[in-house]
Motif scaffolding. Structure first.
Motif, PDB file in Angstrom:
ATOM      1  N   PHE A 161      19.836  19.481 -10.699  1.00  0.00           N
ATOM      2  CA  PHE A 161      19.886  18.489  -9.637  1.00  0.00           C
ATOM      3  C   PHE A 161      20.481  19.125  -8.388  1.00  0.00           C
ATOM      4  O   PHE A 161      21.438  19.890  -8.477  1.00  0.00           O
ATOM      5  N   LEU A 162      19.885  18.782  -7.254  1.00  0.00           N
ATOM      6  CA  LEU A 162      20.404  19.233  -5.971  1.00  0.00           C
ATOM      7  C   LEU A 162      20.600  18.020  -5.081  1.00  0.00           C
ATOM      8  O   LEU A 162      19.751  17.117  -5.067  1.00  0.00           O
ATOM      9  N   ALA A 163      21.696  17.983  -4.346  1.00  0.00           N
ATOM     10  CA  ALA A 163      21.899  16.965  -3.324  1.00  0.00           C
ATOM     11  C   ALA A 163      21.250  17.494  -2.054  1.00  0.00           C
ATOM     12  O   ALA A 163      21.434  18.662  -1.694  1.00  0.00           O
ATOM     13  N   VAL A 164      20.456  16.650  -1.397  1.00  0.00           N
ATOM     14  CA  VAL A 164      19.796  17.060  -0.161  1.00  0.00           C
ATOM     15  C   VAL A 164      20.014  16.010   0.913  1.00  0.00           C
ATOM     16  O   VAL A 164      20.204  14.836   0.632  1.00  0.00           O
ATOM     17  N   ASP A 165      19.950  16.452   2.146  1.00  0.00           N
ATOM     18  CA  ASP A 165      20.019  15.557   3.295  1.00  0.00           C
ATOM     19  C   ASP A 165      18.595  15.096   3.609  1.00  0.00           C
ATOM     20  O   ASP A 165      17.651  15.459   2.913  1.00  0.00           O
ATOM     21  N   LYS A 166      18.446  14.345   4.675  1.00  0.00           N
ATOM     22  CA  LYS A 166      17.111  13.893   5.059  1.00  0.00           C
ATOM     23  C   LYS A 166      16.225  15.094   5.367  1.00  0.00           C
ATOM     24  O   LYS A 166      16.720  16.200   5.624  1.00  0.00           O
ATOM     25  N   GLY A 167      14.928  14.865   5.337  1.00  0.00           N
ATOM     26  CA  GLY A 167      14.010  15.957   5.623  1.00  0.00           C
ATOM     27  C   GLY A 167      12.574  15.575   5.348  1.00  0.00           C
ATOM     28  O   GLY A 167      12.207  14.403   5.424  1.00  0.00           O
ATOM     29  N   PHE A 168      11.774  16.566   5.017  1.00  0.00           N
ATOM     30  CA  PHE A 168      10.352  16.388   4.741  1.00  0.00           C
ATOM     31  C   PHE A 168      10.012  17.116   3.452  1.00  0.00           C
ATOM     32  O   PHE A 168      10.646  18.107   3.109  1.00  0.00           O
ATOM     33  N   ALA A 169       8.970  16.649   2.782  1.00  0.00           N
ATOM     34  CA  ALA A 169       8.435  17.366   1.628  1.00  0.00           C
ATOM     35  C   ALA A 169       6.930  17.460   1.793  1.00  0.00           C
ATOM     36  O   ALA A 169       6.285  16.522   2.276  1.00  0.00           O
ATOM     37  N   GLU A 170       6.402  18.608   1.395  1.00  0.00           N
ATOM     38  CA  GLU A 170       4.959  18.829   1.422  1.00  0.00           C
ATOM     39  C   GLU A 170       4.543  19.305   0.039  1.00  0.00           C
ATOM     40  O   GLU A 170       5.139  20.225  -0.523  1.00  0.00           O
ATOM     41  N   VAL A 171       3.530  18.627  -0.518  1.00  0.00           N
ATOM     42  CA  VAL A 171       2.976  19.013  -1.815  1.00  0.00           C
ATOM     43  C   VAL A 171       1.545  19.445  -1.570  1.00  0.00           C
ATOM     44  O   VAL A 171       0.760  18.700  -0.977  1.00  0.00           O
ATOM     45  N   SER A 172       1.214  20.652  -2.031  1.00  0.00           N
ATOM     46  CA  SER A 172      -0.129  21.181  -1.847  1.00  0.00           C
ATOM     47  C   SER A 172      -0.370  22.296  -2.847  1.00  0.00           C
ATOM     48  O   SER A 172       0.426  23.240  -2.932  1.00  0.00           O
ATOM     49  N   GLU A 173      -1.451  22.184  -3.602  1.00  0.00           N
ATOM     50  CA  GLU A 173      -1.862  23.239  -4.533  1.00  0.00           C
ATOM     51  C   GLU A 173      -0.727  23.698  -5.450  1.00  0.00           C
ATOM     52  O   GLU A 173      -0.447  24.888  -5.555  1.00  0.00           O
TER      53      GLU A 173
END
Length: 137
Positions: free
Chosen positions: A57-69
């Protein structure tokens, strides 16, 4: 799948994953191999990574995610492995950010960038505390 979590300072995670759970602005989503392409906004929270039966598990701040291939790229303001979180340091950072925000109220000359940094520090401190608490049960 290949998961990469990148912050402005470093690559916080770069490895293989059998499944990934992300906290998006729309709610939690699970990503498995063969997932449809996706770009989404992330909320501050945690990312669950499972690989060969082990969960991380990782704690993350706001952001974006991209899923591709079968590749997942997370771009976030900050990220830390939950095992590395020092709750005492997080509490101090949260307290400090709350104090700065209280002092900033009513100051019309406050730099918006500085305000955003303070709010980001508070948001990430809360995300770390919640992620650590959620994963220690």
């Amino acid at each position: 799948m290949k998961l990469t979590i990148i912050t402005p300072e470093r690559t916080a995670f770069d490895g293989e994953a059998d499944s990934v759970v992300l906290n998006t602005v729309e709610g939690e989503i699970g990503i498995l191999p063969g997932h449809l392409p996706l770009v989404t906004l992330l909320r501050a929270g945690d990312v669950q990574v499972e690989h060969q039966g082990q969960k991380q598990f990782l704690a993350v701040d706001k952001g974006f995610a991209e899923v591709s291939e079968d590749k997942i790229r997370v771009l976030t303001e900050a990220a830390i492995d939950v095992e590395e979180i020092d709750l005492e340091a997080v509490s101090k950072a949260e307290e400090r950010a709350r104090r700065y925000l209280a002092e900033a109220e009513g100051k019309p000359d406050l730099d918006p960038h500085e305000l955003d940094q303070i709010q980001g520090s508070l948001r990430f401190a809360v995300a770390q505390r919640l992620a650590k608490g959620r994963r220690s049960r």
